[in-house]
Design an enzyme around this catalytic site. Structure first.
Site, short mmCIF file in Angstrom:
data_model
loop_
_atom_site.label_atom_id
_atom_site.label_comp_id
_atom_site.label_asym_id
_atom_site.label_seq_id
_atom_site.Cartn_x
_atom_site.Cartn_y
_atom_site.Cartn_z
N THR A 159 0.70 -1.36 0.04
CA THR A 159 0.00 -0.01 -0.10
C THR A 159 0.75 1.21 0.03
OG1 THR A 159 -0.16 -0.06 2.33
CG2 THR A 159 -1.72 -1.29 1.29
N CYS A 160 2.24 1.05 0.42
CA CYS A 160 2.81 2.38 0.55
C CYS A 160 3.37 2.96 -0.95
CB CYS A 160 4.16 1.82 1.25
SG CYS A 160 5.23 0.75 0.72
N PHE A 161 3.15 1.99 -1.92
CA PHE A 161 3.42 2.23 -3.38
C PHE A 161 2.08 1.99 -4.15
CE2 PHE A 161 7.69 1.10 -1.95
CZ PHE A 161 8.37 2.22 -2.35
#
Length: 708
Positions: free
Chosen positions: A675-677
């Site tokens: 989810t960070c990317f």
């Protein structure tokens, strides 16, 4: 004044009749502000004032007065004179302002009758005589009627609860209030838009008020001309203030519970196109548009205001050279919140607006591999907010509807709680500044405090719905209120310790009675909504505004601020997400597995589509400006199934397998996400049914990073 009452019998007749004794009453009843029956002596009484105005405006609503007819002209002059007298009293007797408004607003049909009269003035009705004189207000002599109606109705709206409006429908029904809002919306807009002092097309240095601009632009044409210009500015300023106050109360009420279902055109100004407003925003914002954004921003479409906000943020970054500012922050995952507080609190607001690179230290004390290309910072911000706003941490708590707001017990649970709230505000401000969407549903009353607004009784359900119901019951209680055993104080249970707060001096010894119960209701609401959490809300707001300027915030309503924080409600557009998707590892938009993916996502129900979005981006709602603004962009990456240890690398084998649509035999692996990317890692399934099964399992199990 009494002569005016005698000269205007029911039906609007022009004959002067009526007994002189009708003006001898010396008492007035008030049901608001804790007042009971108040005795008046002398030649003037509020009862007579109400009787005169009520009589003057009691013509049947169905009767349309002939334009310019002698009877109706006389009627309007009589009502104007009565209103002018009362408005002068309001201005001249500030200590008695509430008492005068109480007498005019409560326990009478005066305001509905006056509003019907206002709608019937002039050949076109619907306040058009005021709208058409917006460029030169002194040309119209009936402004006192409008001013008194706006001030008295604003006073009344503060007291009315949802039961009064939506169930009892008295003294105004929701449709009437919606009509009132639409007409006042047009009037206030025109008073600003048509102001001669704001017609200069050059960009304004500051968003000073229309009245101040008009006063400053008075030319040197002689004393008479200057006096006329000053009178124009005075009328404009006074009318904008009164009409806007009522308009904003109606707008806030409608935002919380709709006055009418179809509100698509409620806040649109007739004859003003959205593209015309857009032209006033670019390439530079005109003075009158700045004033519109300051006074009545809701007339500008929401998406235009969001785009303007994002442009202001980019300009803010460029003007201070913040795009080049880079801060490297080292965070231990085991002490994420503590490190974040220590490191970010040390940064100036200017540094915080710049680029922040995160270096994570894992549980073994080793620096994690990887390059922060905005993704690691997004993960860091999401994890920090998740922990800081978690009720278990003690700073915030949740309502029965799971809406977040500051906790009363924070001062007991957390040392330096004010600094922690300011820190939490800075973190949220950084997310909004960077356009990062977070799944943080805030209570509506708290969003109002974020905007610096004062909360009234109607906001209480967003904090404590049961207390609101109890106070509404007390307002309409038909028995002896003293039997309920209430006092003008409130007991608060803080972690088992009972604290008594007095709503008035010596309130614990003052019983709640029929005379002061309305006062008790509003003091209780004021305590819970404004006073009890003042320190926490003020600290959070300071932190938030260190990144998000106050004049940016005021362009949005509380629910619109929530949209900026958490994205748009409703089902997202799968086609739009697909158009703004990047592919890696051999996948492309025409790839068989990719086509299956989008078909499966489109077939999901609204709930599962939201879960899919949360699975890949950490938020179930799309960004306000659409997926084109998602940062980093959403990506789908081929995951080879030949070797789990090498599954996430763009190896030559993985690229070739993805390109030719072939892969290993192990298709039991679940999709995973970073989810960070905003990245979905998708194995090359052999069947669409398998892809559907695995994807639905993953999103419903809330599976995440590296689940296999």
């Amino acid at each position: 004044f009494d002569a005016t009452a005698d000269a205007a019998p029911p039906g609007g007749s022009g004959s002067a009749s009526g007994s002189a004794s009708s003006s001898s009453s010396s008492s007035s009843s008030s049901s608001g502000g804790g007042g009971g029956e108040r005795k008046r002596t002398g030649s003037f009484s509020f009862a007579n004032a109400k009787r005169a105005l009520t009589t003057s405006s009691s013509a049947p609503p169905a009767r349309q007065p002939p334009p310019g007819g002698p009877v109706d002209a006389l009627l309007s002059v009589r009502v104007r004179d009565a209103c002018n007298l009362l408005y002068t009293l309001l201005s001249s007797l500030p200590l008695h302002r509430s008492e005068i408004l109480n007498a005019l607003s409560y326990g009478t049909q005066l305001l509905p009758r006056l509003w019907r009269l206002l709608q019937r003035l002039g050949p076109e009705g619907n306040l058009q005589i005021f709208v058409k004189s917006a460029a030169r207000p002194s040309a119209e002599h009936l402004w006192p009627i409008l001013l008194l109606v706006c001030d008295a109705t604003s006073h009344l709206m503060i007291v009315l609860d949802d039961t009064d409006i939506y169930e009892k429908r008295a003294p105004f029904d929701p449709q009437t209030l919606a009509t009132m809002a639409a007409l006042l919306n047009e009037l206030v807009f025109r008073l600003i838009w048509d102001c001669p002092a704001l017609q200069n097309k050059a960009p304004a240095a500051s968003s000073s008020s229309a009245a101040a601009a008009a006063a400053a632009a008075v030319p040197s044409k002689g004393k008479a001309a200057m006096g006329e210009e000053a009178e124009e500015a005075r009328i404009r300023k006074r009318t904008i203030r009164s009409a806007r106050n009522l308009l904003l109360l109606l707008h806030a009420r409608h935002e919380r519970i709709k006055l009418i279902e179809d509100d698509s055109h409620l806040w649109q100004v007739p004859g003003v196109r959205a593209d015309a407003l857009a032209r006033e925003l670019k390439p530079s914002t005109t003075p009158r548009m700045l004033e519109v954004l300051r006074q009545v921003p809701h007339v500008v479409p929401f998406m235009q205001r969001v785009k303007l906000f994002r442009e202001e943020v980019l300009s803010d970054k460029a003007s201070a050279g913040q795009a080049e500012l880079r801060s490297v922050v080292t965070i231990h995952r085991a002490r994420l919140l503590e490190d974040c507080y220590a490191r970010l609190s040390a940064l100036t607001p200017g540094d915080l607006k710049g680029t922040i690179r995160i270096r994570f230290i894992n549980e073994q004390g080793l620096e994690e591999a990887g390059i922060d290309q905005d993704g690691v910072f997004k993960e860091f911000l999401e994890e920090t907010c998740k922990r800081a706003f978690d009720p278990a941490f003690g700073l915030f708590c949740a309502t029965d509807e799971q809406r977040i707001h500051p906790s009363v017990t924070a001062s007991v649970v957390q040392e330096d709680h004010a600094k922690l709230f300011e820190f939490a505000g800075r973190v949220l401000g950084k997310a909004v500044y960077e356009g990062i969407v977070l799944e943080l549903p805030f209570a509506h009353f708290f969003l109002c405090k974020l905007l610096g607004r004062y909360n009234f009784l109607d906001e209480l359900p967003s904090l404590d719905r049961q207390l609101y119901k109890n106070l509404a019951f007390l307002k309409s209680y038909e028995g002896d209120v003293e039997d309920l055993g209430l006092t003008m104080s409130v007991d608060s249970d803080v972690l088992g310790a009972v604290h008594t707060e007095e709503l008035v001096p010596m309130g614990a010894a003052v019983p709640v009675t029929d005379r002061n119960r309305i006062l008790y209701v509003h003091l209780m609401a004021d305590f819970r909504l404004n006073k009890q959490l003042r320190e926490q809300c003020d600290a959070f707001r300071r932190g938030f505004q260190s990144l998000i300027a106050d004049h940016w915030l005021r362009c949005f309503s509380p629910s619109e601020i929530q949209r900026l924080i958490s994205g748009d409600e409703g089902v997202f557009d799968v086609g739009e997400l697909r158009r703004h998707t990047r592919y890696m590892g051999g996948y492309h938009d025409g790839h068989k597995v990719v086509r299956w993916l989008w078909a499966v996502v489109a077939e999901l129900g609204p709930t599962e589509q939201g879960k899919f979005l949360k699975f890949v981006t950490s938020c179930s709602k799309p960004p306000v400006l659409g997926f084109a603004s998602l940062s980093p962009p959403f990506s789908v990456r081929f995951v080879a199934t030949l070797d789990d240890d090498d599954a996430d690398r763009d190896t030559a084998l993985g690229v070739l397998a993805g390109f030719f649509g072939v892969g290993g035999a192990d298709t039991d692996r679940l999709p995973t996400a970073s989810t960070c990317f905003n990245l979905l890692k998708l194995p090359p399934y052999k069947k669409k049914a398998t892809l559907r099964e695995k994807l639905r399992y993953a999103i419903n199990a809330n599976a995440g990073f590296e689940l296999s």
